[in-house]
Design a protein around this motif. Sequence first.
Motif, PDB file in Angstrom:
ATOM      1  N   ILE A  27       0.973  -1.208   0.086  1.00 34.83           N
ATOM      2  CA  ILE A  27      -0.179   0.033  -0.095  1.00 34.83           C
ATOM      3  C   ILE A  27       0.864   1.319  -0.174  1.00 34.83           C
ATOM      4  O   ILE A  27       2.011   1.347   0.706  1.00 34.83           O
ATOM      5  N   VAL A  28       0.577   2.246  -0.747  1.00 36.86           N
ATOM      6  CA  VAL A  28       1.426   3.672  -0.859  1.00 36.86           C
ATOM      7  C   VAL A  28       0.332   4.594  -0.658  1.00 36.86           C
ATOM      8  O   VAL A  28      -0.896   4.653  -1.100  1.00 36.86           O
ATOM      9  N   ARG A  29       0.739   5.740   0.017  1.00 38.68           N
ATOM     10  CA  ARG A  29      -0.035   7.002   0.238  1.00 38.68           C
ATOM     11  C   ARG A  29       0.776   8.035  -0.496  1.00 38.68           C
ATOM     12  O   ARG A  29       2.169   8.172  -0.107  1.00 38.68           O
ATOM     13  N   MET A  30       0.413   8.595  -1.349  1.00 37.65           N
ATOM     14  CA  MET A  30       1.062   9.729  -2.117  1.00 37.65           C
ATOM     15  C   MET A  30       1.370  10.914  -1.243  1.00 37.65           C
ATOM     16  O   MET A  30       0.388  11.369  -0.423  1.00 37.65           O
ATOM     17  N   ASN A  31       2.801  11.226  -1.064  1.00 32.50           N
ATOM     18  CA  ASN A  31       2.812  12.493  -0.023  1.00 32.50           C
ATOM     19  C   ASN A  31       3.081  13.842  -1.186  1.00 32.50           C
ATOM     20  O   ASN A  31       4.140  14.342  -1.650  1.00 32.50           O
ATOM     21  N   TRP A  32       1.921  14.381  -1.428  1.00 36.31           N
ATOM     22  CA  TRP A  32       1.568  15.253  -2.281  1.00 36.31           C
ATOM     23  C   TRP A  32       2.643  16.567  -2.348  1.00 36.31           C
ATOM     24  O   TRP A  32       3.482  16.845  -3.015  1.00 36.31           O
ATOM     25  N   ASP A  33       2.544  16.882  -1.086  1.00 36.97           N
ATOM     26  CA  ASP A  33       3.380  18.299  -0.802  1.00 36.97           C
ATOM     27  C   ASP A  33       4.801  18.137  -0.705  1.00 36.97           C
ATOM     28  O   ASP A  33       5.504  18.852  -1.425  1.00 36.97           O
ATOM     29  N   LYS A  34       5.023  17.007  -0.130  1.00 38.27           N
ATOM     30  CA  LYS A  34       6.679  16.745  -0.013  1.00 38.27           C
ATOM     31  C   LYS A  34       7.153  16.565  -1.442  1.00 38.27           C
ATOM     32  O   LYS A  34       8.183  17.196  -1.970  1.00 38.27           O
ATOM     33  N   ASP A  35       6.405  15.754  -2.221  1.00 35.88           N
ATOM     34  CA  ASP A  35       6.953  15.237  -3.737  1.00 35.88           C
ATOM     35  C   ASP A  35       6.783  16.407  -4.596  1.00 35.88           C
ATOM     36  O   ASP A  35       7.562  16.580  -5.551  1.00 35.88           O
ATOM     37  N   TYR A  36       5.685  17.043  -4.640  1.00 33.29           N
ATOM     38  CA  TYR A  36       5.580  18.220  -5.309  1.00 33.29           C
ATOM     39  C   TYR A  36       6.552  19.192  -5.440  1.00 33.29           C
ATOM     40  O   TYR A  36       7.018  19.667  -6.209  1.00 33.29           O
ATOM     41  N   ALA A  37       7.019  19.569  -3.953  1.00 29.76           N
ATOM     42  CA  ALA A  37       7.910  20.790  -3.877  1.00 29.76           C
ATOM     43  C   ALA A  37       9.314  20.087  -4.321  1.00 29.76           C
ATOM     44  O   ALA A  37       9.920  20.977  -4.879  1.00 29.76           O
ATOM     45  N   THR A  38       9.415  18.847  -4.287  1.00 32.15           N
ATOM     46  CA  THR A  38      10.747  18.462  -4.785  1.00 32.15           C
ATOM     47  C   THR A  38      10.993  18.567  -6.275  1.00 32.15           C
ATOM     48  O   THR A  38      11.869  18.758  -6.910  1.00 32.15           O
ATOM     49  N   VAL A  39       9.827  18.022  -6.912  1.00 32.56           N
ATOM     50  CA  VAL A  39       9.799  17.990  -8.179  1.00 32.56           C
ATOM     51  C   VAL A  39       9.836  19.306  -9.054  1.00 32.56           C
ATOM     52  O   VAL A  39      10.367  19.548  -9.978  1.00 32.56           O
TER      53      VAL A  39
END
Length: 309
Positions: A144-156
């Motif tokens: 199971i995975v939960r997308m870490n939107w805030d962290k990943d979006y900032a890095t991207v």
Amino acid sequence: MVMNGPKVFRWVLDVELLWPTPPDGTNGLQPSAREATARWASGKESQYALSLLTPGEQAKVLRFYRPSDAKLSLASCLLKHRAIATTCEVPWSESTIGEDSNRKPCYKPSNPEGKTLEFNVSHHGTLVVLVGCSGGDVRLGVDIVRMNWDKDYATVMKEGFQSWARTYESVFSDREVQDIAHYEAPEHDDVQDTIRAKLRHFYAHWCLKEAYVKMTGEALLAPWLKDVEFRNVQVPLPTSLVVDGAPEVNLWGQTCTDVEIWAHGNRVTDVQLEIQAFRDDYMIATASSHIGAQFSSFKELDLEKDVYP
């Protein structure tokens, strides 16, 4: 596909509101993570749940620094005991959780004639998932995975999506890295929605590979990891993106089953694999070594009614 194989049950338990931490008595001082977990464990509800585990399992749960991680570990142990006790028809006290040669959790009945159980567990965010099947003729894996939107979006946005994707080259094959890095997401008016679609595609890859690897009994450090790749990865959409009205009525989204598995350049055809969306930010992948396994719908468990002895 004719579904005449073993019946696989699938459970989900949300720990977010379970086993609350007692009121803080530190006069406003911020406790350390270790102190926070100790205080959490002192709560009446936590103590009862912990009392259902063996001393070794209790120690494992309490080694976690954050209460959130301890809760996931506790729930994982409880679901394993419940699955063993129910499926193998043994008392809770005899639902002993062991490990196989790859340190994958398993159940070995003390009576050679006793019923057996194949199972696998995963947790992320606030959810714990267990899949299981009576008997030992099938191997199962779940992730199971939960997308870490805030962290990943900032890095991207800082590094660029292709650069971010290549940080996972140790896990994915060269082809998979290219598929992830150059994935053309459906057009969106908002750049954030485009990035989110790309991230969902990445997490679908990750979830599928993890479930497959767990089915084999090995971890993501398996030496053959990059030699196994997934093609034609479809991203299951959450309910909120595929239906009108009130998606909260049904939190389960699309299920995708058409992924291709390739190992050392050859198509793998003896593994059943599917991935399903849950809520807006979770995906769950299930893998079976038996084609035609009958995957049940995911059952959202109630702790008091469905888990506790």
